[in-house]
Scaffold this motif. Structure first.
Motif, PDB file in Angstrom:
ATOM      1  N   GLY A  76       0.809  -1.217   0.000  1.00 48.57           N
ATOM      2  CA  GLY A  76       0.000   0.000   0.000  1.00 48.57           C
ATOM      3  C   GLY A  76       0.842   1.266   0.000  1.00 48.57           C
ATOM      4  N   ASN A  77       0.162   2.384   0.195  1.00 46.31           N
ATOM      5  CA  ASN A  77       0.785   3.702   0.331  1.00 46.31           C
ATOM      6  C   ASN A  77       0.417   4.229   1.709  1.00 46.31           C
ATOM      7  N   VAL A  78       1.411   4.457   2.548  1.00 47.98           N
ATOM      8  CA  VAL A  78       1.133   4.812   3.944  1.00 47.98           C
ATOM      9  C   VAL A  78       0.420   6.151   4.075  1.00 47.98           C
ATOM     10  N   ASN A  79       0.411   6.949   3.012  1.00 49.93           N
ATOM     11  CA  ASN A  79      -0.274   8.245   3.053  1.00 49.93           C
ATOM     12  C   ASN A  79      -1.730   8.158   2.601  1.00 49.93           C
ATOM     13  N   ASP A  80      -2.164   6.987   2.150  1.00 47.08           N
ATOM     14  CA  ASP A  80      -3.551   6.813   1.713  1.00 47.08           C
ATOM     15  C   ASP A  80      -4.524   7.071   2.859  1.00 47.08           C
ATOM     16  N   LEU A  81      -5.666   7.656   2.531  1.00 52.04           N
ATOM     17  CA  LEU A  81      -6.750   7.796   3.502  1.00 52.04           C
ATOM     18  C   LEU A  81      -7.623   6.554   3.436  1.00 52.04           C
ATOM     19  N   VAL A  82      -7.884   5.955   4.565  1.00 51.54           N
ATOM     20  CA  VAL A  82      -8.672   4.731   4.656  1.00 51.54           C
ATOM     21  C   VAL A  82     -10.015   5.072   5.292  1.00 51.54           C
ATOM     22  N   THR A  83     -11.091   4.651   4.638  1.00 52.94           N
ATOM     23  CA  THR A  83     -12.432   4.853   5.195  1.00 52.94           C
ATOM     24  C   THR A  83     -12.829   3.624   6.004  1.00 52.94           C
ATOM     25  N   ILE A  84     -13.189   3.845   7.247  1.00 49.88           N
ATOM     26  CA  ILE A  84     -13.457   2.742   8.185  1.00 49.88           C
ATOM     27  C   ILE A  84     -14.847   2.153   7.929  1.00 49.88           C
ATOM     28  N   SER A  85     -14.892   0.812   7.854  1.00 51.40           N
ATOM     29  CA  SER A  85     -16.160   0.113   7.613  1.00 51.40           C
ATOM     30  C   SER A  85     -16.829  -0.259   8.937  1.00 51.40           C
ATOM     31  N   LYS A  86     -18.113  -0.600   8.842  1.00 51.30           N
ATOM     32  CA  LYS A  86     -18.834  -1.089  10.016  1.00 51.30           C
ATOM     33  C   LYS A  86     -18.211  -2.391  10.508  1.00 51.30           C
ATOM     34  N   ASN A  87     -17.772  -3.234   9.586  1.00 49.79           N
ATOM     35  CA  ASN A  87     -17.135  -4.507   9.922  1.00 49.79           C
ATOM     36  C   ASN A  87     -15.928  -4.306  10.828  1.00 49.79           C
ATOM     37  N   ALA A  88     -15.140  -3.281  10.544  1.00 46.09           N
ATOM     38  CA  ALA A  88     -13.946  -3.011  11.356  1.00 46.09           C
ATOM     39  C   ALA A  88     -14.321  -2.601  12.773  1.00 46.09           C
ATOM     40  N   THR A  89     -15.395  -1.836  12.917  1.00 45.08           N
ATOM     41  CA  THR A  89     -15.762  -1.337  14.242  1.00 45.08           C
ATOM     42  C   THR A  89     -16.348  -2.427  15.137  1.00 45.08           C
ATOM     43  N   GLU A  90     -16.800  -3.528  14.521  1.00 41.95           N
ATOM     44  CA  GLU A  90     -17.478  -4.573  15.292  1.00 41.95           C
ATOM     45  C   GLU A  90     -16.566  -5.720  15.703  1.00 41.95           C
ATOM     46  N   VAL A  91     -15.286  -5.663  15.379  1.00 37.01           N
ATOM     47  CA  VAL A  91     -14.370  -6.746  15.719  1.00 37.01           C
ATOM     48  C   VAL A  91     -14.189  -6.841  17.234  1.00 37.01           C
ATOM     49  N   TYR A  97     -10.836   2.131  18.835  1.00 29.72           N
ATOM     50  CA  TYR A  97     -12.179   2.726  18.829  1.00 29.72           C
ATOM     51  C   TYR A  97     -12.444   3.596  17.607  1.00 29.72           C
ATOM     52  N   LEU A  98     -12.249   2.982  16.436  1.00 29.97           N
ATOM     53  CA  LEU A  98     -12.557   3.647  15.172  1.00 29.97           C
ATOM     54  C   LEU A  98     -14.071   3.747  14.988  1.00 29.97           C
ATOM     55  N   GLU A  99     -14.512   4.764  14.278  1.00 28.35           N
ATOM     56  CA  GLU A  99     -15.934   4.973  13.989  1.00 28.35           C
ATOM     57  C   GLU A  99     -16.218   4.679  12.517  1.00 28.35           C
ATOM     58  N   GLU A 100     -17.381   4.105  12.237  1.00 30.08           N
ATOM     59  CA  GLU A 100     -17.771   3.848  10.859  1.00 30.08           C
ATOM     60  C   GLU A 100     -17.793   5.155  10.067  1.00 30.08           C
ATOM     61  N   GLY A 101     -17.142   5.124   8.896  1.00 28.73           N
ATOM     62  CA  GLY A 101     -17.068   6.313   8.053  1.00 28.73           C
ATOM     63  C   GLY A 101     -15.891   7.221   8.356  1.00 28.73           C
ATOM     64  N   GLU A 102     -15.251   7.038   9.486  1.00 27.40           N
ATOM     65  CA  GLU A 102     -14.068   7.830   9.836  1.00 27.40           C
ATOM     66  C   GLU A 102     -12.966   7.586   8.818  1.00 27.40           C
ATOM     67  N   GLN A 103     -12.195   8.616   8.509  1.00 29.31           N
ATOM     68  CA  GLN A 103     -11.074   8.472   7.581  1.00 29.31           C
ATOM     69  C   GLN A 103      -9.758   8.675   8.316  1.00 29.31           C
ATOM     70  N   VAL A 104      -8.885   7.682   8.158  1.00 38.46           N
ATOM     71  CA  VAL A 104      -7.598   7.663   8.869  1.00 38.46           C
ATOM     72  C   VAL A 104      -6.519   7.253   7.873  1.00 38.46           C
ATOM     73  N   THR A 105      -5.334   7.842   7.968  1.00 39.78           N
ATOM     74  CA  THR A 105      -4.265   7.435   7.056  1.00 39.78           C
ATOM     75  C   THR A 105      -3.840   5.995   7.355  1.00 39.78           C
ATOM     76  N   LEU A 106      -3.343   5.340   6.321  1.00 43.10           N
ATOM     77  CA  LEU A 106      -2.868   3.969   6.495  1.00 43.10           C
ATOM     78  C   LEU A 106      -1.759   3.915   7.539  1.00 43.10           C
ATOM     79  N   LYS A 107      -0.869   4.885   7.544  1.00 42.15           N
ATOM     80  CA  LYS A 107       0.220   4.866   8.537  1.00 42.15           C
ATOM     81  C   LYS A 107      -0.333   4.975   9.956  1.00 42.15           C
ATOM     82  N   HIS A 108      -1.333   5.821  10.150  1.00 40.53           N
ATOM     83  CA  HIS A 108      -1.884   5.985  11.499  1.00 40.53           C
ATOM     84  C   HIS A 108      -2.578   4.702  11.951  1.00 40.53           C
ATOM     85  N   LEU A 109      -3.209   4.003  11.016  1.00 37.21           N
ATOM     86  CA  LEU A 109      -3.812   2.714  11.356  1.00 37.21           C
ATOM     87  C   LEU A 109      -2.734   1.689  11.719  1.00 37.21           C
TER      88      LEU A 109
END
Length: 391
Positions: A76-91, A97-109
């Motif tokens: 991947g590209n660590v600077n990419d913005l990743v949109t958080i899915s509902k699936n991720a929040t329910e693990v 504590y990510l929120e559905e729809g939140e956008q976070v860079t790949l590096k921060h994740l």
């Protein structure tokens, strides 16, 4: 012989008994490991310095995230913005504590996953890299086999929550960590002790869960680490330490509690740093065995026991280093260039290689010891004369 007699005489006179016992404490058989599986790898060379059930199938828990991280960084590209899915929040399990729809860079994740062991971050990373979890683990397993020649690992998820088909070995995890540490982004995050985290629902400071990296269990030279736990795997721990240019990777699996895995890790690191040293052979260096000439094809790092080691060219044309138990710790492939040859001026056959350094060292040490003893004797005989001179 004369050197050993002299050293024994001086040691018996001047050294405390505790120091004389230290050499025995360095032996591999005195390294006590309570966890089910463990390995100590030297990162520069890939030499295996110690292992206990290194190839036994084990459940890694969150040490899985080491593999997830390096695969995501390289694909991947660590600077990419990743949109958080509902699936991720329910693990289940540990989260950032990510929120559905939140956008976070790949590096921060990646930071949230490695530092705080966030399972939600791991799911978000996997979905971003390959679209869904099933495709991610398929590609991850293939990546490990192709890139690192990993043969005893099969992952079914990106985070390490228990699945009976989600397994690896201490040996494979050490190789994965060794490979990952060559990447500067991974190395930076893997060694981060604390980090400010600003999310939509969680603003906090993340602290590494690894107590040696954090400093709660002091140990000089710790540069990275990852913890893991699920009921089926018990405690798992990956630790990297760097001292005297030696990079040691310790993997400990299935310790019954935290005290066990940290104690086992300290025992492994103490053994590695105390008993081994680094050396090098240059590219194109000649070695001679049974009338044949061999060349090293590139500069290689050697890991050599400080005592009781053997360095030989084997019948298959490999340079082999063994410890005091005659256990192979490193093997380097050489190139045969002729059926028969004689050493060049100033070079010696391989079977004399270790003796060359040993004899040179012993000659210097013998000379220094003789001078020292002579000074002691002269000073003792002329003590009265010295007192008169000083007064």
């Amino acid at each position: 012989m004369r050197l050993m007699m002299l050293i024994s005489l001086i040691a018996g006179i001047f050294l405390p008994s505790a120091v004389r016992v230290q050499a025995e404490e360095l032996k591999e058989e005195n390294v006590e490991i309570a966890s089910d599986s463990a390995i100590l790898l030297e990162g520069n060379s890939g030499a295996v310095l110690f292992e206990k059930n290194g190839d036994k199938k084990m459940y890694p828990a969150s040490l899985t995230k080491i593999a997830t991280s390096i695969y995501a960084i390289e694909k991947g590209n660590v600077n990419d913005l990743v949109t958080i899915s509902k699936n991720a929040t329910e693990v289940e399990g540990t989260k950032v504590y990510l929120e559905e729809g939140e956008q976070v860079t790949l590096k921060h994740l990646l930071e949230g996953m490695l530092i705080n062991s966030g399972n939600d971050a791991a799911i978000a990373i996997a979905e971003h890299i390959d679209g869904n979890i099933e495709q991610f683990v398929k590609n991850l397993n293939h990546y490990l086999q192709e890139k690192m020649l990993i043969t005893s690992t099969h992952f079914t998820n990106p985070h390490g929550l228990f699945d009976k088909e989600h397994y690896t070995t201490a040996n494979d995890l050490a190789k994965i960590t060794q490979y990952a540490l060559q990447n500067s982004t991974f190395k930076e995050i893997f060694g981060t002790k604390q980090l400010e985290w600003h999310g939509e629902s969680w603003n906090t400071t993340l602290y590494t869960h690894h107590l040696m990296l954090k400093g709660e269990i002091p140990y000089h030279g710790i540069v990275g680490g990852k913890t893991g736990f699920v009921n089926e795997s018990k405690q798992t721990l990956a630790t990297v330490a760097d001292k005297t240019s030696m990079d040691l990777i310790a993997i400990v699996l299935k310790g019954k509690d935290k005290g066990v895995v940290y104690n086992d890790t300290i025992n492994l690191l103490n053994y590695g740093f105390s008993y081994y040293k680094l050396d090098k052979i240059r590219s194109g260096q000649s070695f001679f065995k049974d009338g044949k000439t061999f060349l090293s094809t590139k500069e290689e790092v050697l890991v050599i026991p400080k005592r009781d080691s053997s360095i030989n060219v084997a019948s298959d044309g490999t340079l082999q280093i063994k410890n005091e138990k005659n256990k192979l710790i490193q093997k380097i492939h050489l190139k045969e260039i002729s059926a028969a040859a004689t050493p060049k001026y100033g070079e010696k056959p391989l079977n004399e290689m270790e003796n060359t350094h040993k004899d040179h060292f012993e000659s210097i040490l013998f000379t220094v010891l003789i001078i020292g003893l002579s000074c002691l004797i002269v000073c003792k005989k002329n003590r009265r004369w010295l007192k008169r001179l000083i007064s």
